[in-house]
Design a protein around this motif. Structure first.
Motif, PDB file in Angstrom:
ATOM      1  N   GLU A   1       3.326  -3.876  -0.727  1.00 35.02           N
ATOM      2  CA  GLU A   1       2.937  -4.991   0.144  1.00 35.02           C
ATOM      3  C   GLU A   1       2.359  -4.480   1.460  1.00 35.02           C
ATOM      4  O   GLU A   1       1.385  -5.044   1.976  1.00 35.02           O
ATOM      5  CB  GLU A   1       4.138  -5.904   0.406  1.00 35.02           C
ATOM      6  CG  GLU A   1       4.545  -6.716  -0.797  1.00 35.02           C
ATOM      7  CD  GLU A   1       5.593  -7.783  -0.461  1.00 35.02           C
ATOM      8  OE1 GLU A   1       5.853  -8.014   0.742  1.00 35.02           O
ATOM      9  OE2 GLU A   1       6.134  -8.393  -1.408  1.00 35.02           O
ATOM     10  N   GLN A   2       2.953  -3.406   2.001  1.00 34.54           N
ATOM     11  CA  GLN A   2       2.438  -2.845   3.243  1.00 34.54           C
ATOM     12  C   GLN A   2       1.041  -2.270   3.059  1.00 34.54           C
ATOM     13  O   GLN A   2       0.148  -2.450   3.906  1.00 34.54           O
ATOM     14  CB  GLN A   2       3.383  -1.745   3.753  1.00 34.54           C
ATOM     15  CG  GLN A   2       2.967  -1.150   5.092  1.00 34.54           C
ATOM     16  CD  GLN A   2       2.902  -2.183   6.187  1.00 34.54           C
ATOM     17  OE1 GLN A   2       3.802  -2.986   6.364  1.00 34.54           O
ATOM     18  NE2 GLN A   2       1.789  -2.170   6.937  1.00 34.54           N
TER      19      GLN A   2
ATOM     20  N   ALA B   1      -1.364  -5.154   2.879  1.00 28.28           N
ATOM     21  CA  ALA B   1      -1.546  -5.776   4.196  1.00 28.28           C
ATOM     22  C   ALA B   1      -2.457  -4.914   5.078  1.00 28.28           C
ATOM     23  O   ALA B   1      -3.313  -5.431   5.807  1.00 28.28           O
ATOM     24  CB  ALA B   1      -0.204  -5.994   4.865  1.00 28.28           C
ATOM     25  N   THR B   2      -2.289  -3.608   4.987  1.00 29.43           N
ATOM     26  CA  THR B   2      -3.117  -2.694   5.778  1.00 29.43           C
ATOM     27  C   THR B   2      -4.569  -2.765   5.323  1.00 29.43           C
ATOM     28  O   THR B   2      -5.498  -2.727   6.158  1.00 29.43           O
ATOM     29  CB  THR B   2      -2.599  -1.257   5.649  1.00 29.43           C
ATOM     30  OG1 THR B   2      -1.237  -1.208   6.102  1.00 29.43           O
ATOM     31  CG2 THR B   2      -3.430  -0.308   6.466  1.00 29.43           C
TER      32      THR B   2
ATOM     33  N   ASP C   1       2.123 -14.154  -0.063  1.00 28.82           N
ATOM     34  CA  ASP C   1       0.729 -14.555  -0.234  1.00 28.82           C
ATOM     35  C   ASP C   1       0.628 -15.567  -1.376  1.00 28.82           C
ATOM     36  O   ASP C   1       0.850 -15.226  -2.544  1.00 28.82           O
ATOM     37  CB  ASP C   1      -0.105 -13.305  -0.535  1.00 28.82           C
ATOM     38  CG  ASP C   1      -1.597 -13.595  -0.622  1.00 28.82           C
ATOM     39  OD1 ASP C   1      -1.975 -14.778  -0.696  1.00 28.82           O
ATOM     40  OD2 ASP C   1      -2.379 -12.621  -0.640  1.00 28.82           O
TER      41      ASP C   1
ATOM     42  N   LYS D   1      -6.084  -5.305   4.129  1.00 26.83           N
ATOM     43  CA  LYS D   1      -6.688  -6.560   4.565  1.00 26.83           C
ATOM     44  C   LYS D   1      -7.004  -6.580   6.053  1.00 26.83           C
ATOM     45  O   LYS D   1      -7.866  -7.314   6.507  1.00 26.83           O
ATOM     46  CB  LYS D   1      -5.736  -7.726   4.258  1.00 26.83           C
ATOM     47  CG  LYS D   1      -5.735  -8.149   2.798  1.00 26.83           C
ATOM     48  CD  LYS D   1      -4.880  -9.411   2.619  1.00 26.83           C
ATOM     49  CE  LYS D   1      -4.931  -9.913   1.193  1.00 26.83           C
ATOM     50  NZ  LYS D   1      -4.127 -11.150   1.012  1.00 26.83           N
TER      51      LYS D   1
END
Length: 348
Positions: free
Chosen positions: A340-341, A344-345, A111, A347
């Motif tokens: 990071e996961q 991402a979830t 990102d 978002k």
């Protein structure tokens, strides 16, 4: 499998001095080139016209020109022009945060909003009159974590590098692993040993006798996402070991920047920064050649190890106390991946 919100070494500056460079970093296909005033830029290696790799083109007046039909791409991934065509409305391809620092090109494949140039790890040896550096680049077909394991457990030197840096005292001397935040350190100090061939050469390079007992040290430091810096050296016995004055020791840092290409391949930027006799260019070349041979021995072992792991995916590997540095490094990587996961979830 690899964190993307981090700075990775992508190339050395000379690799993009003459033409663009296409390189896959953490699964991202990226074209690197020098834009206006020679400032490095990085964009998705994909021409929006017909999908050709932009890295097969050339640079003209700070623009990346596609080698297929002449589309001109800007540093921000936006199409600028194309001979005889109206292309300003083309959607932009992705651009990546990139920085030239400490003799390397660093890229942030995740990102872009999270990229902070201040977090690029400082390299004290770079462009410093007391230090000299020589290194290289290997492409290795292995999981990047296998290389981290390799570098955080140097007992393999006794066997893989038996004719250069290996010696039985590495096995016989216990190491200690500590964790401080996101830094993992595995240290081993060997007292009153005979220097192996590589370190005999280094002692001579610092105008020191190579036929006397020495104290030797190996201090491996992992920092995320995949960097390992190893303080190494020998000092004439009786002068303080690691803390001995420079005139009694040969002290260096092994530089290891491990950049994932895919899940089973890496770009391995290696080198040695030494803090003795820094103006001797012949010595730099000799040490670089020696280091290259040593790392070539690792390459064969790691690639065949990776093939075994792929052939037997259900086999459980055994862990010993010598593996503690790599185990702790992997825990830090796993935490980064989980964070990071989670982001991402959130978002999605």
């Amino acid at each position: 499998m690899y964190p993307k919100n981090a700075w990775y070494v992508a190339a050395t500056p000379n690799e993009i001095d003459e033409k663009p460079l296409g390189r896959t970093i953490c699964g991202e296909k990226i074209a690197f080139f020098r834009g206006p005033e020679g400032v490095v830029a990085a964009v998705e290696n994909f021409c929006p016209h017909r999908g050709a790799p932009l890295s097969l083109g050339y640079v003209s007046e700070g623009k990346l020109v596609c080698g297929y039909h002449g589309l001109h791409m800007g540093c921000n991934g936006k199409t600028v022009s194309m001979p005889g065509q109206r292309v300003q409305g083309f959607p932009a391809v992705r651009s990546y945060p990139v920085e030239e620092r400490y003799g390397f090109i660093w890229v942030w494949p995740g990102d872009a909003a999270l990229a902070d140039k201040a977090t690029i790890p400082h390299q004290e040896w770079y462009d410093h009159p007391e230090w000299a550096f020589g290194g290289g680049l290997f492409h290795i077909a292995c999981d990047y974590r296998l290389m981290i394991d390799n570098l955080m457990d140097l007992t393999h030197e006794t066997y893989v590098h038996s004719t250069s840096i290996g010696q039985k005292e590495i096995d016989e001397t216990p190491s200690k692993t500590t964790v401080d935040g996101t830094t993992v350190t595995t240290a081993r100090y060997m007292d009153n040993v005979t220097p192996p061939p590589f370190w005999k050469l280094a002692l001579r390079g610092n105008n020191l006798a190579d036929d006397v007992p020495v104290d030797r040290w190996q201090i491996c430091r992992f920092t995320p996402p995949s960097n390992v810096i190893i303080e190494v050296g020998v000092a004439h016995r009786g002068h303080g070991g690691y803390d001995a004055p420079n005139e009694f020791k040969a002290y260096s840092k092994v530089i290891d920047f491990i950049t994932p290409e895919t899940e089973t391949s890496i770009h391995y930027f290696w080198g040695m920064a030494r803090k003795f006799n820094p103006t001797d260019k012949a010595l730099t070349a000799t040490i670089r050649e020696g280091q290259g041979k040593i790392f070539s021995e690792d390459l064969e072992m790691l690639e065949l190890q990776q093939k075994n792991l792929l052939a037997y995916p259900d086999r459980k590997l055994l862990m010993l106390n010598i593996d503690s540095g790599g185990v702790q490094a992997r825990k830090i990587i796993d935490r980064m991946l989980a964070e990071e996961q989670t982001a991402a979830t959130a978002k999605a």
